[in-house]
Design a protein around this motif. Structure first.
Motif, PDB file in Angstrom:
ATOM      1  N   PHE A 193       0.832  -1.199   0.000  1.00 47.38           N
ATOM      2  CA  PHE A 193       0.000   0.000   0.000  1.00 47.38           C
ATOM      3  C   PHE A 193       0.875   1.259   0.000  1.00 47.38           C
ATOM      4  CE2 PHE A 193      -2.218   3.344   2.361  1.00 47.38           C
ATOM      5  CZ  PHE A 193      -3.376   3.474   1.615  1.00 47.38           C
ATOM      6  N   GLN A 194       1.854   1.307   0.901  1.00 43.84           N
ATOM      7  CA  GLN A 194       2.740   2.464   0.995  1.00 43.84           C
ATOM      8  C   GLN A 194       3.549   2.658  -0.289  1.00 43.84           C
ATOM      9  OE1 GLN A 194       2.721   4.811   3.272  1.00 43.84           O
ATOM     10  NE2 GLN A 194       1.116   3.730   4.390  1.00 43.84           N
ATOM     11  N   TYR A 195       4.012   1.560  -0.890  1.00 39.90           N
ATOM     12  CA  TYR A 195       4.752   1.648  -2.147  1.00 39.90           C
ATOM     13  C   TYR A 195       3.876   2.247  -3.244  1.00 39.90           C
ATOM     14  CZ  TYR A 195       7.170   0.416  -6.406  1.00 39.90           C
ATOM     15  OH  TYR A 195       7.775   0.485  -7.640  1.00 39.90           O
ATOM     16  N   LEU A 196       2.651   1.747  -3.336  1.00 40.71           N
ATOM     17  CA  LEU A 196       1.748   2.265  -4.375  1.00 40.71           C
ATOM     18  C   LEU A 196       1.470   3.753  -4.179  1.00 40.71           C
ATOM     19  CD1 LEU A 196      -0.816  -0.668  -4.621  1.00 40.71           C
ATOM     20  CD2 LEU A 196       0.909  -0.029  -6.324  1.00 40.71           C
ATOM     21  N   ILE A 197       1.226   4.164  -2.946  1.00 40.90           N
ATOM     22  CA  ILE A 197       0.885   5.559  -2.638  1.00 40.90           C
ATOM     23  C   ILE A 197       2.074   6.496  -2.798  1.00 40.90           C
ATOM     24  CG2 ILE A 197       0.256   7.104  -0.709  1.00 40.90           C
ATOM     25  CD1 ILE A 197      -2.159   5.720  -1.694  1.00 40.90           C
ATOM     26  N   LYS A 198       3.231   6.080  -2.284  1.00 36.07           N
ATOM     27  CA  LYS A 198       4.379   6.982  -2.212  1.00 36.07           C
ATOM     28  C   LYS A 198       5.340   6.898  -3.392  1.00 36.07           C
ATOM     29  CE  LYS A 198       4.342   7.248   2.802  1.00 36.07           C
ATOM     30  NZ  LYS A 198       5.030   6.945   4.039  1.00 36.07           N
ATOM     31  N   VAL A 199       5.376   5.763  -4.099  1.00 37.05           N
ATOM     32  CA  VAL A 199       6.363   5.593  -5.165  1.00 37.05           C
ATOM     33  C   VAL A 199       5.695   5.400  -6.531  1.00 37.05           C
ATOM     34  CG1 VAL A 199       8.306   4.195  -5.988  1.00 37.05           C
ATOM     35  CG2 VAL A 199       8.027   4.595  -3.530  1.00 37.05           C
ATOM     36  N   ASP A 200       4.943   4.317  -6.650  1.00 31.38           N
ATOM     37  CA  ASP A 200       4.415   3.924  -7.955  1.00 31.38           C
ATOM     38  C   ASP A 200       3.432   4.953  -8.522  1.00 31.38           C
ATOM     39  OD1 ASP A 200       4.503   2.149 -10.066  1.00 31.38           O
ATOM     40  OD2 ASP A 200       2.978   0.805  -9.261  1.00 31.38           O
ATOM     41  N   ARG A 201       2.431   5.337  -7.753  1.00 26.22           N
ATOM     42  CA  ARG A 201       1.412   6.271  -8.262  1.00 26.22           C
ATOM     43  C   ARG A 201       2.015   7.631  -8.615  1.00 26.22           C
ATOM     44  NH1 ARG A 201      -2.683   9.730  -8.018  1.00 26.22           N
ATOM     45  NH2 ARG A 201      -4.698   9.005  -8.778  1.00 26.22           N
ATOM     46  N   PRO A 202       2.831   8.237  -7.737  1.00 23.85           N
ATOM     47  CA  PRO A 202       3.418   9.534  -8.111  1.00 23.85           C
ATOM     48  C   PRO A 202       4.266   9.475  -9.387  1.00 23.85           C
ATOM     49  CG  PRO A 202       3.648   9.194  -5.762  1.00 23.85           C
ATOM     50  CD  PRO A 202       3.135   7.910  -6.340  1.00 23.85           C
ATOM     51  N   GLU A 203       4.978   8.368  -9.589  1.00 30.34           N
ATOM     52  CA  GLU A 203       5.798   8.232 -10.797  1.00 30.34           C
ATOM     53  C   GLU A 203       4.914   8.142 -12.039  1.00 30.34           C
ATOM     54  OE1 GLU A 203       8.847   7.854 -13.537  1.00 30.34           O
ATOM     55  OE2 GLU A 203       8.841   8.648 -11.497  1.00 30.34           O
ATOM     56  N   VAL A 204       3.837   7.373 -11.958  1.00 25.81           N
ATOM     57  CA  VAL A 204       2.932   7.252 -13.105  1.00 25.81           C
ATOM     58  C   VAL A 204       2.233   8.582 -13.375  1.00 25.81           C
ATOM     59  CG1 VAL A 204       0.876   6.073 -14.005  1.00 25.81           C
ATOM     60  CG2 VAL A 204       2.634   4.755 -12.804  1.00 25.81           C
ATOM     61  N   VAL A 205       1.841   9.292 -12.336  1.00 20.17           N
ATOM     62  CA  VAL A 205       1.222  10.616 -12.506  1.00 20.17           C
ATOM     63  C   VAL A 205       2.201  11.559 -13.206  1.00 20.17           C
ATOM     64  CG1 VAL A 205       0.436  12.679 -11.264  1.00 20.17           C
ATOM     65  CG2 VAL A 205      -0.442  10.426 -10.619  1.00 20.17           C
ATOM     66  N   ARG A 206       3.469  11.502 -12.828  1.00 22.68           N
ATOM     67  CA  ARG A 206       4.483  12.339 -13.461  1.00 22.68           C
ATOM     68  C   ARG A 206       4.587  12.025 -14.953  1.00 22.68           C
ATOM     69  NH1 ARG A 206       9.170  12.089 -15.390  1.00 22.68           N
ATOM     70  NH2 ARG A 206       9.610   9.948 -14.795  1.00 22.68           N
ATOM     71  N   VAL A 207       4.609  10.733 -15.310  1.00 20.59           N
ATOM     72  CA  VAL A 207       4.719  10.331 -16.716  1.00 20.59           C
ATOM     73  C   VAL A 207       3.472  10.754 -17.496  1.00 20.59           C
ATOM     74  CG1 VAL A 207       4.816   8.339 -18.277  1.00 20.59           C
ATOM     75  CG2 VAL A 207       6.315   8.431 -16.282  1.00 20.59           C
ATOM     76  N   VAL A 208       2.300  10.576 -16.904  1.00 21.00           N
ATOM     77  CA  VAL A 208       1.055  10.956 -17.578  1.00 21.00           C
ATOM     78  C   VAL A 208       1.015  12.469 -17.793  1.00 21.00           C
ATOM     79  CG1 VAL A 208      -1.466  11.105 -17.316  1.00 21.00           C
ATOM     80  CG2 VAL A 208      -0.280   8.952 -16.834  1.00 21.00           C
ATOM     81  N   SER A 209       1.427  13.236 -16.805  1.00 22.52           N
ATOM     82  CA  SER A 209       1.451  14.698 -16.944  1.00 22.52           C
ATOM     83  C   SER A 209       2.400  15.118 -18.056  1.00 22.52           C
ATOM     84  CB  SER A 209       1.876  15.349 -15.631  1.00 22.52           C
ATOM     85  OG  SER A 209       0.932  15.103 -14.642  1.00 22.52           O
ATOM     86  N   TRP A 210       3.568  14.501 -18.099  1.00 20.23           N
ATOM     87  CA  TRP A 210       4.546  14.796 -19.156  1.00 20.23           C
ATOM     88  C   TRP A 210       3.967  14.432 -20.518  1.00 20.23           C
ATOM     89  CZ3 TRP A 210       6.655  10.996 -22.325  1.00 20.23           C
ATOM     90  CH2 TRP A 210       7.615  11.440 -23.233  1.00 20.23           C
ATOM     91  N   ALA A 211       3.340  13.225 -20.607  1.00 25.46           N
ATOM     92  CA  ALA A 211       2.786  12.761 -21.882  1.00 25.46           C
ATOM     93  C   ALA A 211       1.626  13.643 -22.330  1.00 25.46           C
ATOM     94  CB  ALA A 211       2.336  11.306 -21.763  1.00 25.46           C
ATOM     95  N   ALA A 212       0.824  14.123 -21.391  1.00 27.21           N
ATOM     96  CA  ALA A 212      -0.312  14.980 -21.738  1.00 27.21           C
ATOM     97  C   ALA A 212       0.163  16.285 -22.360  1.00 27.21           C
ATOM     98  CB  ALA A 212      -1.157  15.260 -20.499  1.00 27.21           C
ATOM     99  N   GLY A 213       1.345  16.716 -21.969  1.00 22.79           N
ATOM    100  CA  GLY A 213       1.892  17.962 -22.506  1.00 22.79           C
ATOM    101  C   GLY A 213       2.472  17.817 -23.891  1.00 22.79           C
ATOM    102  N   ASN A 214       2.508  16.603 -24.417  1.00 25.88           N
ATOM    103  CA  ASN A 214       3.096  16.359 -25.732  1.00 25.88           C
ATOM    104  C   ASN A 214       2.096  16.444 -26.879  1.00 25.88           C
ATOM    105  OD1 ASN A 214       5.650  15.993 -24.693  1.00 25.88           O
ATOM    106  ND2 ASN A 214       5.436  13.775 -24.525  1.00 25.88           N
ATOM    107  N   GLY A 215       0.929  16.943 -26.615  1.00 24.68           N
ATOM    108  CA  GLY A 215      -0.025  17.135 -27.716  1.00 24.68           C
ATOM    109  C   GLY A 215      -1.092  16.058 -27.788  1.00 24.68           C
TER     110      GLY A 215
END
Length: 160
Positions: free
Chosen positions: A20-42
């Protein structure tokens, strides 16, 4: 799973909490970062990082919800404090002698979220566990599964 209490060992609960802690603190924030970056690519319709990232976020969020519900419903059973060590209870390590083929197996009775047949961890609601729970050292038990019917003798019970 809902028709049974969610008994769990302290080790099993710790493993769920760690995931649970891994998903909340590591995995989810990393995926959110990638999605935010990808969303900015058009154009998002053909953006693999965006599409996969959104799918992965849904999977992570689903797993977080599942773990939250299971941990909230968990009843941690401290088997090391068991005083009647001649009887099989939740958390016990049980050595069984197969009276049919004269082999031995070692099982540990654990919660439904802790299953690991390779390590001998079986659910307390499985046919094998139901057959041995409450039994004493030296008792013979008949285990009926869809695959076979086997008779065992309880030759050792440990609580670690």
């Amino acid at each position: 799973m809902a028709e049974y209490k969610n008994y769990i060992t302290p080790e099993g609960y710790a493993a769920m909490e760690k995931e649970f802690q891994y998903l909340i603190k590591v995995d989810r924030p990393e995926v959110v970062r990638v999605v935010s970056w990808a969303a900015g690519n058009g154009d998002r319709s053909e953006n693999g990082d965006y599409i996969y990232g959104k799918k992965r976020l849904r999977q992570i969020d689903s797993r977080i919800r599942f773990l939250t519900k299971r941990m909230d419903a968990a009843e941690i059973v401290y088997s090391r404090t068991q005083t009647n060590t001649e009887k099989v209870f939740f958390g016990a390590w049980v050595t069984l002698f197969n009276l049919d083929d004269e082999s031995e197996i070692i099982i540990r009775i654990v919660g439904q979220d802790e299953l690991d047949p390779a390590q001998g961890y079986i659910s307390w609601v499985s046919p094998m566990a139901k057959a041995v729970l409450g039994k004493n050292l030296g008792d013979a038990v008949r285990v009926v599964t869809p695959a076979a019917e086997t008779e065992y003798e309880i030759i050792d019970i440990r609580y670690e």
